[in-house]
Enzyme design. Structure first.
Site, PDB file in Angstrom:
ATOM      1  N   ASP A 148      15.421  14.323  -3.519  1.00  0.00           N
ATOM      2  CA  ASP A 148      15.454  15.316  -4.593  1.00  0.00           C
ATOM      3  C   ASP A 148      16.435  14.926  -5.686  1.00  0.00           C
ATOM      4  O   ASP A 148      16.180  15.115  -6.884  1.00  0.00           O
ATOM      5  CB  ASP A 148      15.824  16.691  -4.027  1.00  0.00           C
ATOM      6  N   GLU A 153       6.350  12.308  -6.591  1.00  0.00           N
ATOM      7  CA  GLU A 153       7.193  11.452  -7.433  1.00  0.00           C
ATOM      8  C   GLU A 153       6.438  10.990  -8.678  1.00  0.00           C
ATOM      9  O   GLU A 153       6.808   9.995  -9.307  1.00  0.00           O
ATOM     10  CB  GLU A 153       7.677  10.235  -6.632  1.00  0.00           C
ATOM     11  N   ASP A 166       4.795   6.672 -11.848  1.00  0.00           N
ATOM     12  CA  ASP A 166       4.980   6.898 -10.414  1.00  0.00           C
ATOM     13  C   ASP A 166       6.152   6.024  -9.952  1.00  0.00           C
ATOM     14  O   ASP A 166       6.242   4.837 -10.313  1.00  0.00           O
ATOM     15  CB  ASP A 166       3.707   6.533  -9.647  1.00  0.00           C
ATOM     16  N   ASN A 186      13.119   9.058   1.226  1.00  0.00           N
ATOM     17  CA  ASN A 186      13.099  10.307   2.003  1.00  0.00           C
ATOM     18  C   ASN A 186      13.248  10.021   3.496  1.00  0.00           C
ATOM     19  O   ASN A 186      13.969  10.729   4.214  1.00  0.00           O
ATOM     20  CB  ASN A 186      11.805  11.074   1.744  1.00  0.00           C
TER      21      ASN A 186
END
Length: 538
Positions: free
Chosen positions: A430, A456, A413, A421
């Site tokens: 992205d 993620e 992770d 973001n």
């Protein structure tokens, strides 16, 4: 004028060679009257057989009827409808010839209730499966073998032909025609799921029109006439499915509702694919592949020899009447020139048709590959998706148990990903995910696999990997992610959890322990790898 003369002459010849005989022809159907045989009904009802000089009788199939291939080889019928298993008879030396494949892909599928939790071939392991006898549904077994399922791990039961066995839970999966049995569940309000062989790369022909080699040798003109009239009947049936369904109900299957017949017609159009493939088309290479599948399943023996199995027209035009009608040498010269022009056009047409069919086959292969890619990969990163990972992991776990190999997983992770973001936008996020996906790929061995688990989170499968191997791999991935983003000024790090398969552990339990180790890495300050304790120590 030349075309008119040629047409008149052919008409006279056809009248002499076929209409004078008006042979009685029998066709044995595979099952009871339904839309599955629509083309033959249309050819009979609209006079196509009669125009070809044939008197045709259609014989209904069913549990109490003769088996089509047995009736054909015994000389009881002239033509029959068979599945792809007809190639087995040819490999055994039986004089059966395939004239045309009506369905370009098989309608056979595993039918399961939607609430059964069965979605893939691997989910069928240990379940009760109701199957048609012999090679009737070999494509279903071929699909399971292709997906790594050991057929000895299945509980295969002979079909009862009673769908209530599935409805009432006596079996978990039912060998069905996707054009038929789903309608019965739909009418009862029961949700269902179909596991189709073609979705897993197994693509057999079905409803193959066949004839005895002796008929082709003795009556080639009759075979050609019957084949052409039948294919024209199919063209008309598919062009007007509602009209055809009403005709079938009125003349052949009064017990079937129009809605059921129309449901069947829609499904058959997808299997016949008349817009993409010429009706009846058969590819020799595909037949070779089908035959090899039967060998692999033990239904036939090597070597595969299909010489003479695919039909080639043997009828020849009888010019006797033309000579008698000719007034002299000029007419013979005209006839020769007409023949030359006709065959030149025919050769050109055949070359164009061969090129078109090759292009269509290639398009079908590309389409199938693209469907497989879309169904199994994550659109953003190009990695496997969760569904595909679970399929492969299940197969690798069974292999690890069978051969005693170690197997590990790495749960990863990205740390503090949400602020990226929020601060820079989802496009920047992205880009980070795509970069991380590529970094992970570069660290893996050829036998390892990786998927984007969600958001993620990434999951790595390490076959033949002991805890130490998986830990070293996880450390390498962690360092690569950190180094890459430190160099770019992004400061991205990752936390990873490693777990190795316990003796009696399933995939769910293995992932839970890896997730627990990942949580420990987060709690310990992130940017590190933690290894889950073995099951026996938990």
């Amino acid at each position: 004028m030349h075309r008119a003369a040629w047409t008149v002459l052919l008409g006279l010849l056809a009248t002499t060679s076929i209409h004078a005989a008006e042979p009685d022809i029998t066709l044995q159907l595979r099952w009871k009257h339904q839309f599955q045989f629509a083309g033959y009904y249309v050819a009979k009802q609209e006079g196509l057989y009669e125009q070809a000089g044939l008197s045709v009788r259609l014989i209904q199939g069913g549990l109490d009827a003769a088996k089509p291939l047995e009736a054909l080889l015994a000389g009881e019928v002239d033509f029959a409808i068979a599945n792809s298993g007809v190639v087995i008879e040819r490999m055994r030396g039986e004089p059966v010839v395939a004239l045309a494949a009506i369905m370009q892909t098989s309608p056979n599928a595993w039918l399961v209730r939607a609430d059964a939790g069965i979605h893939t071939p691997l989910d069928l392991v240990g379940k009760r499966l109701m199957l048609m006898p012999g090679h009737e549904s070999a494509e279903l077994l071929a699909m399971l073998r292709r997906e790594g399922v050991d057929l000895d791990e299945l509980e295969l039961l002979p079909t009862s032909h009673d769908l209530d066995d599935l409805v009432e839970g006596r079996v978990d999966a039912y060998d069905a025609y996707e054009t038929n049995e789903p309608w019965q569940l739909k009418r009862k309000g029961i949700d269902y799921h179909l596991i189709k062989p073609r979705a897993y790369g197994v693509n057999f022909y079905n409803d193959v029109l066949v004839a005895h080699e002796s008929l082709i040798d003795q009556e080639p003109a009759v075979v050609d006439a019957f084949l052409e009239a039948s294919l024209e009947g199919w063209r008309r049936a598919l062009a007007e499915p509602e009209k055809t369904a009403a005709m079938i109900q009125a003349n052949y299957a009064p017990e079937r509702s129009l809605a059921h017949l129309q449901f069947e017609a829609e499904g058959l159009a997808e299997l016949i694919m008349p817009e993409l493939v010429a009706l009846g088309h058969m590819n020799p290479g595909r037949w070779q592949s089908i035959a090899e599948s039967y060998v692999a399943l033990g239904f036939a023996d090597d070597p595969v020899d299909l010489g003479g199995f695919l039909y080639e027209s043997r009828s020849a035009t009888d010019y006797t009447m033309a000579y008698r009608m000719a007034a002299g040498g000029f007419f013979l010269l005209l006839l020769a020139s007409l023949l030359a022009a006709h065959f030149a056009r025919l050769n050109n047409r055949l070359r164009r048709e061969a090129a078109r069919r090759m292009a269509v086959e290639e398009r079908l292969r590309e389409h199938q590959a693209e469907l497989f890619r879309l169904a199994n990969t994550d659109a953003l990163t190009g990695l496997w998706n969760r569904h595909r990972f679970e399929e492969v992991a299940g197969r690798e776990i069974r292999r690890a148990r069978r051969y005693g190999h170690p197997l590990s997983v790495i749960f990863m992770d990205l740390d503090h990903f949400k602020p990226i973001n929020d601060q820079y936008g989802h496009a920047a996020g992205d880009d980070v995910l795509r970069t991380v996906a590529e970094l992970i790929r570069e660290c893996l061995r050829e036998s390892d696999s990786v998927c984007r688990w969600g958001g993620e989170e990434f999951l790595v499968l390490v076959p033949h990997g002991c805890p130490e191997d998986a830990y070293r791999l996880a450390e390498r991935i962690r360092q690569r992610v950190k180094d890459c983003h430190d160099a770019e000024g992004g400061g991205i790090t990752a936390s990873l959890g490693v777990a190795s398969l316990g003796e009696s552990e399933d995939l769910h339990g293995l992932l839970q322990r890896a997730d627990g180790a990942l949580y420990q890495a987060k709690e310990a300050g992130r940017d590190r790898v933690k290894v889950a304790r073995p099951v026996s120590d938990s």
